[in-house]
Write an enzyme that holds these catalytic residues in place. Structure first.
Site, PDB file in Angstrom:
ATOM      1  N   ASN A 138      19.938  47.344  61.226  1.00  0.00           N
ATOM      2  CA  ASN A 138      21.377  47.190  61.398  1.00  0.00           C
ATOM      3  C   ASN A 138      21.798  47.093  62.850  1.00  0.00           C
ATOM      4  O   ASN A 138      21.188  47.697  63.734  1.00  0.00           O
ATOM      5  CB  ASN A 138      22.126  48.345  60.732  1.00  0.00           C
ATOM      6  CG  ASN A 138      21.982  48.305  59.224  1.00  0.00           C
ATOM      7  OD1 ASN A 138      21.223  47.503  58.701  1.00  0.00           O
ATOM      8  ND2 ASN A 138      22.691  49.190  58.531  1.00  0.00           N
ATOM      9  N   MET A 139      22.872  46.352  63.066  1.00  0.00           N
ATOM     10  CA  MET A 139      23.532  46.225  64.357  1.00  0.00           C
ATOM     11  C   MET A 139      23.458  47.529  65.166  1.00  0.00           C
ATOM     12  O   MET A 139      22.954  47.561  66.277  1.00  0.00           O
ATOM     13  CB  MET A 139      25.004  45.884  64.065  1.00  0.00           C
ATOM     14  CG  MET A 139      25.779  45.373  65.238  1.00  0.00           C
ATOM     15  SD  MET A 139      25.151  43.787  65.835  1.00  0.00           S
ATOM     16  CE  MET A 139      25.850  42.653  64.613  1.00  0.00           C
ATOM     17  N   LYS A 140      23.946  48.595  64.561  1.00  0.00           N
ATOM     18  CA  LYS A 140      24.093  49.869  65.254  1.00  0.00           C
ATOM     19  C   LYS A 140      22.780  50.399  65.809  1.00  0.00           C
ATOM     20  O   LYS A 140      22.732  50.981  66.896  1.00  0.00           O
ATOM     21  CB  LYS A 140      24.699  50.890  64.279  1.00  0.00           C
ATOM     22  CG  LYS A 140      25.049  52.216  64.920  1.00  0.00           C
ATOM     23  CD  LYS A 140      25.678  53.164  63.899  1.00  0.00           C
ATOM     24  CE  LYS A 140      25.715  54.579  64.458  1.00  0.00           C
ATOM     25  NZ  LYS A 140      25.958  55.577  63.421  1.00  0.00           N
ATOM     26  N   GLY A 141      21.707  50.217  65.040  1.00  0.00           N
ATOM     27  CA  GLY A 141      20.411  50.677  65.518  1.00  0.00           C
ATOM     28  C   GLY A 141      20.239  52.177  65.482  1.00  0.00           C
ATOM     29  O   GLY A 141      20.771  52.845  64.585  1.00  0.00           O
TER      30      GLY A 141
END
Ligand code: B12
Ligand code: B12
Ligand SMILES: Cc1ncc(COP(=O)(O)O)c(C=O)c1O
Ligand SMILES: Cc1ncc(COP(=O)(O)O)c(C=O)c1O
Lengths: 267, 528, 267, 528
Positions: free
Chosen positions: A137-140
């Site tokens: 995911n984007m957030k990581g």
């Protein structure tokens, strides 16, 4: 490899290493376990003899507790005579160089020239998404962005409890380059069963050689993944950037960047 | 049960008006859900009715007969009518028990929908008699529990709760007994991974599960007997816990009512967020399920503790409290009194956080004060547990301190091996010993120390409460479904028409008949 | 011996008992130890191989920590295949019946007819008196009075750091029937050295057969004491009444109650 | 260093007048001892002087030359004159260094007492010069420490103290380094059992000890170097600790001053009670020893924590506080400022005691408030530690909580293996990790929670203080020797003329000469 700090003290013989309690080579180990025998002196003695039977010396029962209903728990210290040649140890490691997100993106632009299609999933009945989310995911995770955030990567996170069949179907549909599989539940080695099944399905579909597959999870290491027929394994604390670096490297090295859609090939 | 009550001075100096505003908003949210639910039924609800009528068996493939029966209803496109009418009609027509009818239907000998239809009042008479028997059975089980508890010795709260999860019900029973001997008050049998996603309840004793053991009625009975036996010897009533949440909420609640479970995890939101179960389906299931729990005197646990395993415990504690307010109201709509309401919350901050303990303490006390009469369930560190079992033991020690300090209702004991395996027999022993020593050694700390007025602890709690009030207003405005769609809880987004089990939902037809629901509402003194 | 509580579950085979993690005979044990090798993947692998070398199966490194300066600590779970025959275990135990202080005093009055002379000491450089005080002193331990409180017993507590020579000298001087020796410090087996030395001294003086000697301490058991040439050993949690019961029994059984003063005999 | 100071409001609501009364009584008791001590000297005191003059070697049997020298003084019946005059006389007469003279005396080549006696002022000139050199050396070492500490990073109190005790100084050094890397602030090298009873200090590096390693000057140097080295790498000054108590108090203090030890256990009462050392002997030794520690900037630790290993911690805590008041005054008489005063106390209640934690907390806070500027040394659970290392870890966790809560000066870390063995390399790691995690996680709890006014904690502390005041009055009346004879401390009785080492005591003759003492008193701004 140098061992510091033993100025004046006998240095350890790295060809014959033994546990260190408070003196070199004393061989001291702490153990604890339960036995299905009633608590008492006999249970302590059984614990002691078990350790002797295992080749441990001088077992000292530090503590024994009654678990009730014919079970006993013990805490023991003992000495082992076993040694290990530390100099001969080589551990298989994921080989990719450390690169930054930017460097990876540049490499993809230059050497791949199209989006790398990556599918992530937590397979079988496993519903632990936090690990695969951290990678995808984007957030990581811990300040490190996930694959969704990479230019040149088309990342699809299929989430949890994905049957292997579905993962393979989606791989064909989306023409995936890389499958990232997370396995967190390991009781009764269910992760090994799940991962092996995926490899077999891919082989049956004739896809195995056309894409990269990596596994990850708290009890997964690179060596285990290789054993199970994967291309790489990633353990606890993995960051997306490591996975990305490995994946680009490996796609290039294997010449998998020239695109022939799986869908077409398998049809 | 707990030292703080709404009438007592707040140790956190909480504003009673804010708490009241939260409750009012949550009440509106719950009413909304209530209206939605009352117009619908599900396959699980209907299967539950067959169970109360006595159907409990499986075909040779292992498919339970309640499923076979209700499947015929679905196939006939008549789920919206409910199973009661056709089933009772068959019983009366054929003069056979529900179980026999089910077997006959399964064998293809009988087709429920081609039998002659008896007069409605005939059906209703029989159905109501059978329903009243079912209600009586539940009451009887509840009385048995009450008698046994009356004879039992107790210790100060919290109750000590441990899990067994071997996959093999017989090993579970062995370990449940040893845990009881070591001082556990409540034993939960964890389910196998994946069970919550199967749309039936497995049948018979089982010995093969992963990370847990299948919830079956036979398995319930095996552990119930083991605990009754060991409890007699110990002079203590040992509670048994299992899980309703999933695709079979009301069925498992029914099994729990019959087999005298004492506590059940029962939370639709858990299923939505963590199992991707369709929200319509599971909220309807939950409704029926909680009424059954309510009448059975079962303590019902919610799953807000899980939110902090995927969302950040420092940032998102107000989402836990928000969900608890909503869950409380949803439970009240099902006739579950506060004493049976085990709202879940957890200690899930990174232990390396400076003053993290103080924030955790604030949160635990906040929940305690907001829900003074509830049997709160306090969950241990899990997310920040690692393979370092010795650090883990320290984390669990801190957790036990907070449990005793804030007098939680139920302390789900942390396992120092949490990050690595489901508990071994010795892990529970170590956890129980830790809890007993620590809680005794700090028994009255909650009364003997005071939070500094205006200090970090009070401020943190007040701030969380204020954020909760805001969030509840948003949800009152937009509705629960919308909130779930926005990722309000656990950082997970779910949509009303996605997720598992939606196919098992139907709108009630004008002919819908469910005398059990009516009887439950009556018994629980619920309006309408 | 009956095992309760496994109703429905396979009962353990007591002739072949193995550790129990969460399933009968799974053989699971927890271990922890340090190795004098630098922290890292190789250290984990060294730990794993060491356990394999010890015959353990499926070693799982739960945790590894850097101790600094070339040392690594690990926590491991693994399975043993070793078993033990529990039915064959017999543990030597101090044989004396459970008697009350009153009963013991009556027995002394009737069968001995004089004061039994008991000397207690914590020997060598060991300065831990709490244990021997618990057995000897009026106050006793955990509500159980010490030997000083017994009619028919003349108890002399010589305290801590008593050299063996001095203990033997006092035994002769006071014409002792029983010597009670406490050993708490056990590092490098110093307790075994101290206790063995006492036996040798007594033998050299020709006194060994004329009195009873018992040892006690947290790491002392009856079997160890017998091995070292003592008449009995008492471990943690011992109460004076147990010691008194044993001592009177044994003096009577060995016919040591008829008094011939050592002093005279050895002169 | 600590949040509570005498001017700050007492969290325990202690009566300042009672505290003042305790100090006044203790002051009288100390004056009594002071008078006694000033009229006497001991073999150890005289040996110490030879060390400062440069004697440091052993004969072929391993007997240190300071002993050989002072033995000749004793044999000559002239202990009461002191060693300084004959030794300096020999140095001047023969024009040789003190070390050379010592070797010559040992070899039988020189007899101190048959040499011609030089004029008194000659001797005094030389002696004073040498003495001033010694004082300068001590000051120099102290400055070196101060400089290093100024460059060092710190963390909030308490400092973390761990022991090494392998018996082999090289292994000790290895483990001291690893402990420093893991975050220890102070490393103590435990002595071999029995060393405190030998009337000399062993010589050279040693590798054979039981339950500890011999305190020798060479051993001090080896570990000091190891810690300086690792400390440089870490950017932290790592303190080194060893033990003065025993038959060689001032000699070891001298070695510590020369080798830059930072902390020393220095308590005559410990020797009296737990080693059966003669009280006259050791109080005289302590006096000289503490002056040396004082000037060297060494933090001095007392041993009251040990009292609760033989006496009951619930009943006898006031004896701990009583002894601390006396020890404080005795240390003040030697010029040791509060900042260098590490009064010892401990957490030693049975962990199965209900609310025991609250009593321990009360005691820790009491000591903290009574001695606000002292670097208190808080000792871990030992007595109630068992082979159950997992319960032990919980006990140590509770102990670390109290240490952080009451901001002790030095936290001697508990070892979960305490009941069984001296610490293994991993045990310290586990202990350090526990302390770091726990103390950080609860950092400001002491400021954020308040003891309930008039509650159990305050009452317990007030009661202990009241009993202390009474006991101090008794001792003021009857004297310290009498109190020791009555078994006041640790439940152990000791008589003034019994115990080890009395033979080494002499009254000072009119000719007694000890310029080092004079110089120390001057440097420490002590009167007369
Ligand atoms: C959070 C959690 C849950 C959440 C999951 C929510 C969610 N959406 O994920 C909830 C509460 C729902 C849950 C439920 C259950 N859980 Co759970 N859970 C955990 C917990 C506390 C933390 C896991 C976690 O999030 N770790 C954080 C992430 C970031 O770490 P990670 O997964 O290791 O991932 C990292 C690396 O491994 C790697 N990685 C992981 N996957 C991949 C994949 C690839 C390709 C790559 C490159 C890298 C990679 O990168 C990540 C980032 O560094 C653990 C205990 C623990 N402390 O570990 C138990 C645990 C995993 N759960 C367990 C179990 C058994 C269950 C349940 C069956 C019942 C129960 N005991 O609670 C249920 C059912 C779950 C199911 N059907 O799978 C067991 C598993 C035992 C075992 N070894 O088999 C554990 C260990 C707890 C225990 N001791 O019982 N759980
Ligand atoms: C109290 C104590 C001290 C006190 C002793 C005071 C005193 N007057 O006794 C003080 C503070 C002085 C002390 C000092 C030291 N101690 Co210490 N001490 C302890 C401690 C905390 C408790 C021991 C105790 O009192 N137990 C309670 C009694 C009642 O139990 P017990 O001795 O087991 O006795 C019972 C039975 O064993 C039995 N029994 C015992 N003896 C006998 C004899 C007979 C004949 C019979 C029938 C029965 C019997 O009956 C008793 C009643 O049930 C232990 C750690 C622990 N928790 O065990 C360390 C411990 C024993 N000490 C230890 C050490 C090394 C020391 C020191 C060298 C340094 C240090 N680390 O502190 C010094 C020097 C001691 C010396 N020269 O001997 C180590 C020993 C390590 C080892 N296994 O070799 C321990 C284990 C601590 C540690 N981990 O370092 N100590
Ligand atoms: C409310 C609730 N229900 C159910 C479960 C367990 O569900 P499953 O059996 O799906 O893992 C949990 C687990 O944490 C829960 O909190
Ligand atoms: C004040 C003091 N001195 C010395 C010691 C250690 O002395 P020994 O080396 O005699 O064991 C201690 C141990 O606890 C102590 O508290």
């Amino acid at each position: 490899m140098t061992i510091h700090g033993r100025t004046g003290a006998t240095p350890p013989d790295l060809t014959s290493v033994r546990p260190y309690g408070d003196t070199l080579d004393d061989g001291i180990m702490q153990l604890s376990f339960s036995l299905p025998v009633p608590f008492g002196d006999e249970a302590r003695e059984a614990a002691r003899r078990l350790l002797l039977a295992m080749g441990l010396e001088d077992p000292q029962i530090y503590h024994a507790a009654d678990l009730g209903d014919g079970y006993t728990f013990v805490i023991v210290y003992a000495r082992t005579r076993a040694t290990i040649d530390f100099t001969s140890i080589e551990v298989a490691k994921v080989a990719a160089p450390q690169r930054s997100k930017k460097e990876i993106e540049a490499l993809v632009a230059e050497r791949v020239g199209r989006d790398i299609v990556v599918l992530g999933a937590c397979t079988g009945t496993d519903a632990h998404t936090v690990g695969i989310d951290a990678i995808m995911n984007m957030k990581g995770f811990d300040g490190d962005k996930g694959l969704e955030a990479y230019r040149g990567v088309a990342a699809w996170n299929l989430g949890a409890q994905v049957p292997n069949e579905e993962l393979v179907a989606r791989a064909i549909e989306l023409d995936a380059d890389v499958l990232l599989v997370s396995q967190i539940v390991t009781q009764k080695d269910v992760h090994k069963v799940n991962l092996t099944e995926l490899v077999e399905l891919l082989e049956a579909e004739g896809l195995r050689e056309r894409l990269l597959i990596a596994a990850g999870g708290p009890r997964i290491g690179h060596e285990l993944a290789l054993e199970l027929g994967f291309d790489a394994g990633f353990g606890p604390g993995t960051r997306a950037v490591q996975v990305a670096s490995w994946m680009v490297d490996e796609l290039i090295a294997r010449g998998l960047v020239e695109r022939t859609p799986h869908g077409r090939r398998s049809s | 049960m707990n030292p703080t009550s709404s009438t007592v001075h707040s140790r956190l100096d909480l504003d009673p008006d804010t708490i009241a505003a939260c409750r009012a908003a949550a009440s509106d949210i719950a009413d909304d859900v209530d209206r939605f639910v009352r117009e619908r039924t599900t396959v699980a609800v209907e299967r539950t009715i067959t169970r109360f009528l006595g159907v409990d068996d499986a075909d040779e493939d292992g498919t339970p007969l309640p499923n076979r029966l209700v499947d015929t209803l679905v196939d006939a496109g008549r789920l919206g009518d409910g199973i009661t009418t056709p089933l009772v009609n068959a019983m009366r027509s054929l003069d056979r028990s529900a179980a026999d009818v089910a077997r006959a239907v399964t064998a293809g000998e009988v087709d429920l929908f081609t039998l002659p239809e008896l007069p409605a009042h005939d059906i209703r008479d029989t159905a109501e008699r059978l329903t009243n028997d079912a209600i009586a059975t539940i009451r009887q089980t509840r009385n048995t529990r009450a008698e046994r508890i009356a004879r039992s010795t107790t210790h100060p709260d919290p109750l000590l709760y441990v899990i067994v999860a071997t996959g093999n019900i017989y090993e579970d029973a062995v370990q449940a007994r040893t845990a009881a001997i070591q001082g556990a008050d409540i034993i939960a049998v964890i389910r196998s991974t994946g069970q919550s996603l199967i749309d039936y309840v497995p049948y018979g004793p089982t010995t093969e599960g992963f990370g847990g053991t299948y919830a079956t009625q036979a398995n319930f009975r095996i552990v119930r007997e083991a605990l009754d036996d060991v409890g007699e010897q110990l002079g203590r009533y040992i509670m048994l816990c299992n899980y309703c949440s999933g695709l079979c909420m009301p069925e498992i609640a029914a099994m729990g009512a019959l087999e005298r479970l004492d506590m059940m995890l029962n939370d639709a939101l858990y299923g939505v967020l963590f199992r991707d179960i369709n929200m319509q389906r599971t909220l309807i299931d939950q409704y029926f399920s909680r009424m059954i729990n309510g009448l059975a005197g079962v303590i019902l646990n919610t799953g807000e503790d899980n939110y902090l395993t995927t969302d950040d415990a420092v940032e998102a504690t107000h989402t836990v409290l928000t969900s608890q307010f909503i869950n409380e109201q949803l439970a009240f709509r099902c006739g579950v009194p506060p004493e049976q309401l085990g709202l879940g919350h957890a200690m899930e901050m990174d232990p390396t956080l400076e003053n993290g303990f103080l924030l955790e303490l604030a949160q635990a006390q906040l929940v305690r004060e907001v829900f003074p009469h509830h049997r709160l369930k306090y969950m241990p560190p899990t997310r920040y547990m690692t393979g370092n079992i010795l650090r883990g033991l320290a984390q669990d020690t801190l957790f036990n301190i907070i449990g005793a300090w804030t007098r939680q209702g139920v302390q789900l004991l942390g396992m120092h091996t949490e990050a690595m395996h489901t508990p071994h027999i010795a892990d529970r022993h170590i956890a129980l010993e830790n809890a007993q020593v620590v809680m005794n050694n700090l028994r009255d700390i909650g009364d003997e120390v005071v939070f500094r007025p205006g200090g970090l602890i009070q401020k943190r709690a007040q701030d969380t409460l204020a954020r909760t009030a805001e969030l509840l207003e948003d949800i009152r405005r937009d509705g629960l479904f919308d909130a779930l769609g926005r990722g309000t809880f656990a950082g997970v987004r779910r949509l009303p028409n996605a997720g598992r089990g939606l196919a098992g939902v139907a709108s009630r037809s004008p002919d819908y008949y469910n005398p059990l629901e009516t009887a439950l509402r009556r018994a629980l003194h619920l309006d309408g």
